[in-house]
Design an enzyme around this catalytic site. Structure first.
Site: not given
Ligand code: NAD
Length: 233
Positions: A57, A108
């Protein structure tokens, strides 16, 4: 005062950001930027290897800082001149925000936010910084990306379903409609609503009588459709 403008609901997926340089994962055999999706985007992956997940990420955040919204993101923000618009996105990037859309539901999650791994209500703005092992919430637990992983509940889905029920026009852009529950949202659009599906592989997505399929890329098709809708408003 009641807002009398027509309501356009836009459901977007990874395909709308593809032409900004962020890859989709269906198009690369279930891999997301070379990673097995379950390793980097599931609670099991997080339990197994936090460092890998955080690194993945961090790279996504760094990549996001380098790319720009494209003509499709920008055109959608123009719709707000004449319509009430809600963008429901499965994307975790911030390209809709940077293109100027003001009403966005991130189904999301968002790369620019992080949250406590113990208390999901503790959500923090993080921006484009790295998130590392040892970065903790105020209660002392490791911070994790504010992302809905595979196998996790989608907290915004009820709100997204309600929004979809009030659509006069429903647009679906760049999503393979394979990830539920997001994929079911277009079915909440009322029967009077026109539905447009924009995706170069749209013919595989299955259409009903009220669905207009536009088999083209987002930057080819969205500005044109937006212009048409602005002319009709
Ligand atoms: P997906 O990868 O399953 O499907 C992408 C769709 O986009 C495909 O149907 C493909 O034909 C279409 N597409 C490819 N190029 C396009 C273009 N130029 N214009 C229009 N359409 C194009 O993506 P999904 O349905 O969004 O589901 C993937 C999941 O992965 C989501 O949950 C999302 O959170 C996550 N994801 C997010 C990002 C992002 O935030 N940008 C990127 C990759 C994956």
């Amino acid at each position: 005062m009641e807002d009398k403008r027509k309501h356009i609901v836009v459901l977007t997926g990874a395909g709308i950001s593809a032409e900004s340089g962020i890859r989709t994962f269906r198009d690369s055999n279930g891999l997301w930027e070379e990673h097995d999706i379950m390793e980097v985007a599931s609670p099991e992956g997080w339990r197994k290897n936090r460092e890998l997940v955080l690194k993945f990420y961090n790279l996504r955040r760094a990549q996001m800082a380098e790319v720009e919204p494209n003509a499709a993101h920008k055109a959608l923000s123009e719709l707000e001149k004449a319509y009430r618009v809600t963008v429901i996105t499965q994307n975790v990037d911030d390209l809709h925000e940077r293109a100027g859309s003001t009403n966005i539901v991130h189904l999301h999650g968002e790369l620019t936010k992080v949250r406590s791994s113990m208390d999901p209500a503790l959500i923090y703005e993080w921006g484009y910084k790295e998130l590392n092992p040892g970065d903790k919430c105020e209660k002392g637990s490791q911070l994790r990306p504010h992302i809905v992983w595979f196998g996790e509940l989608v907290p915004e889905i009820e709100r997204a379903a309600d929004i979809s029920r009030s659509a006069d026009i429903f647009m679906v852009i760049g999503t393979s409609l394979q990830v539920y529950p997001a994929a079911g949202l277009m079915h909440y659009a009322p029967s009077h609503a026109a539905v447009y599906v924009i995706d170069p592989n749209a013919h595989e997505l299955g259409a009903g009588p009220r669905v207009k399929i536009i088999a083209a890329t987002a930057t080819e098709a969205v500005p044109q459709l937006v212009q048409q809708l602005l002319n009709e408003a």
